[in-house]
Write a protein that holds these residues in place. Structure first.
Motif, PDB file in Angstrom:
ATOM      1  N   LEU A 275       0.922  -1.781   0.311  1.00  0.00           N
ATOM      2  CA  LEU A 275       0.186   0.587  -0.169  1.00  0.00           C
ATOM      3  C   LEU A 275       0.466   1.148   0.200  1.00  0.00           C
ATOM      4  O   LEU A 275       0.672   2.522  -0.673  1.00  0.00           O
ATOM      5  CB  LEU A 275      -1.230   0.660   1.342  1.00  0.00           C
ATOM      6  N   ALA A 276       1.762   1.063   0.782  1.00  0.00           N
ATOM      7  CA  ALA A 276       2.598   2.337   0.900  1.00  0.00           C
ATOM      8  C   ALA A 276       3.446   2.415  -0.601  1.00  0.00           C
ATOM      9  O   ALA A 276       3.589   3.429  -0.809  1.00  0.00           O
ATOM     10  CB  ALA A 276       4.502   2.221   2.190  1.00  0.00           C
ATOM     11  N   GLU A 277       4.190   2.151  -1.048  1.00  0.00           N
ATOM     12  CA  GLU A 277       4.594   1.526  -2.568  1.00  0.00           C
ATOM     13  C   GLU A 277       3.209   2.947  -3.479  1.00  0.00           C
ATOM     14  O   GLU A 277       4.155   3.339  -3.941  1.00  0.00           O
ATOM     15  CB  GLU A 277       4.962   0.352  -3.030  1.00  0.00           C
ATOM     16  N   MET A 278       2.305   1.738  -3.185  1.00  0.00           N
ATOM     17  CA  MET A 278       1.413   2.522  -4.263  1.00  0.00           C
ATOM     18  C   MET A 278       1.110   3.566  -3.912  1.00  0.00           C
ATOM     19  O   MET A 278       0.174   4.172  -5.038  1.00  0.00           O
ATOM     20  CB  MET A 278       0.395   1.704  -4.532  1.00  0.00           C
ATOM     21  N   MET A 279       0.953   4.804  -3.430  1.00  0.00           N
ATOM     22  CA  MET A 279       0.863   5.274  -2.849  1.00  0.00           C
ATOM     23  C   MET A 279       2.379   6.840  -3.196  1.00  0.00           C
ATOM     24  O   MET A 279       1.747   7.317  -2.401  1.00  0.00           O
ATOM     25  CB  MET A 279       0.614   5.650  -0.891  1.00  0.00           C
ATOM     26  N   GLY A 280       3.644   5.749  -3.093  1.00  0.00           N
ATOM     27  CA  GLY A 280       4.356   6.484  -4.244  1.00  0.00           C
ATOM     28  C   GLY A 280       5.502   7.578  -2.124  1.00  0.00           C
ATOM     29  O   GLY A 280       6.376   8.548  -2.868  1.00  0.00           O
ATOM     30  N   GLY A 281       4.874   6.541  -1.555  1.00  0.00           N
ATOM     31  CA  GLY A 281       5.795   7.319  -0.510  1.00  0.00           C
ATOM     32  C   GLY A 281       4.874   8.315   0.519  1.00  0.00           C
ATOM     33  O   GLY A 281       5.639   9.067   1.392  1.00  0.00           O
ATOM     34  N   THR A 282       4.166   8.773  -0.405  1.00  0.00           N
ATOM     35  CA  THR A 282       3.168   9.827   0.017  1.00  0.00           C
ATOM     36  C   THR A 282       2.140   9.755   0.835  1.00  0.00           C
ATOM     37  O   THR A 282       1.574   8.280   1.573  1.00  0.00           O
ATOM     38  CB  THR A 282       2.754  11.113  -0.922  1.00  0.00           C
ATOM     39  N   GLY A 283       1.330  10.190   2.123  1.00  0.00           N
ATOM     40  CA  GLY A 283       0.602  10.241   3.136  1.00  0.00           C
ATOM     41  C   GLY A 283       1.435   9.543   4.134  1.00  0.00           C
ATOM     42  O   GLY A 283       1.761   9.733   3.971  1.00  0.00           O
ATOM     43  N   ARG A 284      -0.090   8.523   4.472  1.00  0.00           N
ATOM     44  CA  ARG A 284       0.053   7.574   5.527  1.00  0.00           C
ATOM     45  C   ARG A 284       0.182   6.559   5.933  1.00  0.00           C
ATOM     46  O   ARG A 284      -1.471   6.695   5.877  1.00  0.00           O
ATOM     47  CB  ARG A 284       0.232   8.839   6.840  1.00  0.00           C
ATOM     48  N   ILE A 285       0.743   5.350   6.371  1.00  0.00           N
ATOM     49  CA  ILE A 285       0.000   4.053   6.799  1.00  0.00           C
ATOM     50  C   ILE A 285      -0.052   3.909   8.291  1.00  0.00           C
ATOM     51  O   ILE A 285       1.696   3.652   8.613  1.00  0.00           O
ATOM     52  CB  ILE A 285       0.063   3.262   5.807  1.00  0.00           C
ATOM     53  N   GLN A 286      -0.953   3.792   9.158  1.00  0.00           N
ATOM     54  CA  GLN A 286      -0.773   3.681  11.013  1.00  0.00           C
ATOM     55  C   GLN A 286      -0.706   1.820   9.740  1.00  0.00           C
ATOM     56  O   GLN A 286      -1.951   1.370   9.700  1.00  0.00           O
ATOM     57  CB  GLN A 286      -1.899   3.638  11.757  1.00  0.00           C
ATOM     58  N   ALA A 287      -0.039   1.014  10.546  1.00  0.00           N
ATOM     59  CA  ALA A 287       0.227  -0.485  11.038  1.00  0.00           C
ATOM     60  C   ALA A 287       0.268  -0.702  12.458  1.00  0.00           C
ATOM     61  O   ALA A 287       1.305  -1.006  13.170  1.00  0.00           O
ATOM     62  CB  ALA A 287       1.536  -1.052   9.864  1.00  0.00           C
ATOM     63  N   TRP A 288      -0.854  -1.174  12.394  1.00  0.00           N
ATOM     64  CA  TRP A 288      -0.910  -1.998  14.099  1.00  0.00           C
ATOM     65  C   TRP A 288      -1.457  -3.529  14.133  1.00  0.00           C
ATOM     66  O   TRP A 288      -1.163  -4.606  13.366  1.00  0.00           O
ATOM     67  CB  TRP A 288      -2.882  -1.520  14.413  1.00  0.00           C
ATOM     68  N   ASP A 289      -0.471  -3.475  15.005  1.00  0.00           N
ATOM     69  CA  ASP A 289      -0.874  -5.301  15.468  1.00  0.00           C
ATOM     70  C   ASP A 289      -0.443  -5.248  16.710  1.00  0.00           C
ATOM     71  O   ASP A 289      -0.031  -4.585  18.024  1.00  0.00           O
ATOM     72  CB  ASP A 289       0.683  -6.020  14.936  1.00  0.00           C
ATOM     73  N   VAL A 290      -0.941  -6.059  17.467  1.00  0.00           N
ATOM     74  CA  VAL A 290      -1.661  -6.032  18.941  1.00  0.00           C
ATOM     75  C   VAL A 290       0.066  -6.835  20.058  1.00  0.00           C
ATOM     76  O   VAL A 290       0.135  -6.366  20.813  1.00  0.00           O
ATOM     77  CB  VAL A 290      -2.670  -7.809  19.443  1.00  0.00           C
ATOM     78  N   HIS A 291       0.707  -7.207  19.054  1.00  0.00           N
ATOM     79  CA  HIS A 291       1.871  -8.611  19.772  1.00  0.00           C
ATOM     80  C   HIS A 291       2.927  -6.724  19.275  1.00  0.00           C
ATOM     81  O   HIS A 291       3.723  -6.712  17.946  1.00  0.00           O
ATOM     82  CB  HIS A 291       2.491  -9.178  18.799  1.00  0.00           C
ATOM     83  N   GLU A 292       3.840  -6.996  20.155  1.00  0.00           N
ATOM     84  CA  GLU A 292       5.372  -5.988  19.482  1.00  0.00           C
ATOM     85  C   GLU A 292       6.027  -6.934  18.765  1.00  0.00           C
ATOM     86  O   GLU A 292       7.083  -5.647  17.942  1.00  0.00           O
ATOM     87  CB  GLU A 292       6.471  -5.784  21.139  1.00  0.00           C
ATOM     88  N   HIS A 293       6.736  -8.409  19.068  1.00  0.00           N
ATOM     89  CA  HIS A 293       7.898  -8.414  18.883  1.00  0.00           C
ATOM     90  C   HIS A 293       7.409  -9.045  16.248  1.00  0.00           C
ATOM     91  O   HIS A 293       7.975  -8.647  16.025  1.00  0.00           O
ATOM     92  CB  HIS A 293       7.876 -10.114  19.289  1.00  0.00           C
ATOM     93  N   ARG A 294       6.117  -9.293  16.749  1.00  0.00           N
ATOM     94  CA  ARG A 294       5.023  -8.757  15.445  1.00  0.00           C
ATOM     95  C   ARG A 294       5.489  -7.471  14.616  1.00  0.00           C
ATOM     96  O   ARG A 294       5.604  -7.374  13.921  1.00  0.00           O
ATOM     97  CB  ARG A 294       3.436  -9.275  15.541  1.00  0.00           C
ATOM     98  N   VAL A 295       4.995  -6.070  15.589  1.00  0.00           N
ATOM     99  CA  VAL A 295       5.559  -5.117  14.850  1.00  0.00           C
ATOM    100  C   VAL A 295       6.888  -4.701  14.036  1.00  0.00           C
ATOM    101  O   VAL A 295       7.118  -4.114  13.354  1.00  0.00           O
ATOM    102  CB  VAL A 295       5.056  -3.768  16.142  1.00  0.00           C
ATOM    103  N   SER A 296       7.808  -5.193  15.077  1.00  0.00           N
ATOM    104  CA  SER A 296       9.625  -5.235  14.838  1.00  0.00           C
ATOM    105  C   SER A 296       9.074  -5.530  13.144  1.00  0.00           C
ATOM    106  O   SER A 296      10.671  -5.434  12.529  1.00  0.00           O
ATOM    107  CB  SER A 296       9.833  -6.047  15.755  1.00  0.00           C
ATOM    108  N   LEU A 297       8.586  -6.908  12.893  1.00  0.00           N
ATOM    109  CA  LEU A 297       9.079  -7.195  11.675  1.00  0.00           C
ATOM    110  C   LEU A 297       8.698  -6.579  10.615  1.00  0.00           C
ATOM    111  O   LEU A 297       8.556  -6.078   9.395  1.00  0.00           O
ATOM    112  CB  LEU A 297       7.706  -8.803  11.660  1.00  0.00           C
ATOM    113  N   ILE A 298       6.703  -5.476  10.600  1.00  0.00           N
ATOM    114  CA  ILE A 298       6.378  -4.237   9.973  1.00  0.00           C
ATOM    115  C   ILE A 298       7.859  -3.188   9.911  1.00  0.00           C
ATOM    116  O   ILE A 298       8.104  -3.067   8.691  1.00  0.00           O
ATOM    117  CB  ILE A 298       5.290  -4.275  10.358  1.00  0.00           C
ATOM    118  N   GLU A 299       8.340  -2.862  11.115  1.00  0.00           N
ATOM    119  CA  GLU A 299       9.994  -1.783  10.990  1.00  0.00           C
ATOM    120  C   GLU A 299      10.546  -2.212  10.084  1.00  0.00           C
ATOM    121  O   GLU A 299      11.434  -1.673   9.408  1.00  0.00           O
ATOM    122  CB  GLU A 299      10.062  -1.483  12.521  1.00  0.00           C
TER     123      GLU A 299
END
Length: 451
Positions: A275-299
């Motif tokens: 989604l972020a790529e399709m937006m060309g790096g513009t705007g903002r995407i909030q990416a949520w997950d309930v587990h901290e170790h899984r959020v680190s995978l998004i990062e």
């Protein structure tokens, strides 16, 4: 040379047995356990493929193998370690036509000694040789008088899964359950902030992999890659691995530059990054997950791809955030689900899934739908998706949501999605792997009506 081949054969079965035990005894995920055992194992490509085949075939046909062993065993309540050795042996005897039955038996007997059960070597040998003698006499239950039991053994699925699919799909249920995915390839797509399709094809031409253009925009199916995660271009962030259904869910959102978007259950981050790529790096995407170790995978994904418009957050999407009400141009809810759309690729799903756990998941999906739909602004887009093929999680779930929330309406899928994937059923789009060549996946595109 013969002795070396025997040792390699024993090593391959030793590794397969370790993975089978981790899955059936410890609840491990087959793909992760197998990947961990194969790293640094020292086996050649042929033996690595043998390990994978024996592991997945045993897990995929577990119910059938247990039934067959039960026909030739005097005592079914055998030690679980021995049961898993017998399952591995039965897989080779009943399902493999390239492995001599005597070799399969002898190597399983050796594994008994390795697992500290030398006293059971004779038992193991006797049961497997009895199976060899009687395998042609094995007869499944009568499908007329015991349809659920017969189907459960034939397709190696719990009876409740067969009953649900039969209710959902009728005769097509048999096609769904008889399908086996033997494709060892990967679906790759370019990092759209760096490469277009032409540039990505040129990159792939420099690889030794075999490639085929997918019908899904930007996607290629490749085979012949042993460990893509170590490829220099992957590490440099030039492309990603992403399944076809996952890509279609992102396309269904139809994001535009500069939008505010929420990906509710985002880990490990594949959809968020697309989604972020399709937006060309513009705007903002909030990416949520309930587990901290899984959020680190998004990062980690966002960092690898050089995407700066992603905001990973540890958040429970079931808990309402009134400050976000009607603030998002688009919300994607790829909800926790049974994963039944991946049964042909991940047979351990059939082992860990229960009817009770599916019922709990449908309740969780309902709570998530009710909560995160509040964040969609008037005229905004709300996409709900799962990698399930059960209608209680998909079509019926969406129908119930729209009945509860008349402020939303189903709308057509964007034209960017190929026409063959844009047909819809009563509610939304249900993909089936045997029919569509994409993992079982469901999605529905909805819009909040203007005030």
């Amino acid at each position: 040379m013969k002795e070396q081949k025997t040792m390699e054969g024993l090593t391959a079965r030793r590794i397969a047995l370790k993975v089978i035990r981790k899955v059936t005894e410890d609840g491990a995920y087959a793909a992760l356990a197998l990947d961990g055992e194969l790293k640094g194992c020292g086996l050649g490509n042929a033996d690595r493929r043998l390990v994978s085949r024996l592991t997945y075939d045993t897990l995929d046909h577990l119910i059938y193998l247990d039934w067959a062993l039960g026909q030739v065993m005097a005592k079914p309540d055998t030690d679980i370690k021995l049961i898993n050795i017998l399952r591995l042996g039965a897989c080779q005897i009943l399902l493999e036509d390239r492995i001599p039955e005597s070799a399969a038996t002898n190597l399983c007997v050796q594994l008994c000694a390795e697992l500290g059960m030398p006293g059971l070597k004779g038992v193991c040998n006797g049961i497997l040789r009895n199976l060899i003698r009687k395998k042609e006499e094995l007869k499944l239950p009568d499908p007329e008088t015991e349809p659920a039991k017969a189907a459960s053994i034939r397709y190696s699925v719990p009876e409740w899964i067969w009953k649900r699919l039969k209710e959902d799909y009728g005769e097509e249920a048999d096609k769904i359950l008889s399908y086996r995915n033997n494709d060892e390839g990967w679906t790759l797509r370019p990092n759209l902030t760096r490469l277009d399709d032409t540039g990505f094809e040129q990159l792939l031409n420099r690889k030794v992999w075999k490639k085929d253009k997918s019908e899904i925009p930007h996607a290629w199916k490749i085979t012949g890659a042993m460990d893509i995660s170590r490829d220099a271009d992957y590490l440099a962030g030039n492309y990603s691995i992403q399944s076809g259904g996952s890509m279609l869910a992102c396309m269904a959102v139809g994001v535009k530059r500069g939008q505010q978007v929420l990906d509710c259950c985002a880990a490990p981050g594949g959809k968020t990054c697309y989604l972020a790529e399709m937006m060309g790096g513009t705007g903002r995407i909030q990416a949520w997950d309930v587990h901290e170790h899984r959020v680190s995978l998004i990062e980690a994904q966002a960092k690898r791809l050089g995407l700066e418009n992603i905001r990973p957050m540890v958040r429970d999407a079931c808990k309402p955030r009134e400050d976000l009400n009607r603030s998002m141009d688009a919300v994607l809810l790829d909800a926790p689900c049974s994963g039944t759309g991946f049964m042909a690729q991940k047979p351990d799903i059939k082992i860990r899934l229960t009817e009770e756990s599916v019922n709990e998941l449908t309740e969780l999906q309902e709570r998530l739908l009710n909560t995160v739909s509040a964040y969609v602004k008037p005229g905004g887009i709300f996409v709900y998706s799962t990698c399930s093929i059960l209608k209680d999680e998909n079509e019926r779930q969406a129908e119930r949501f729209l009945q509860r929330h008349p402020e939303f309406e189903e709308i057509e899928l964007p034209q960017v999605i190929p026409e063959k994937y844009r047909r819809t059923g009563k509610r939304g789009l249900q993909l089936l792997e045997h029919r569509d060549g994409i993992e079982g996946f469901y999605l529905i595109r909805m819009r909040r009506k203007d005030d």
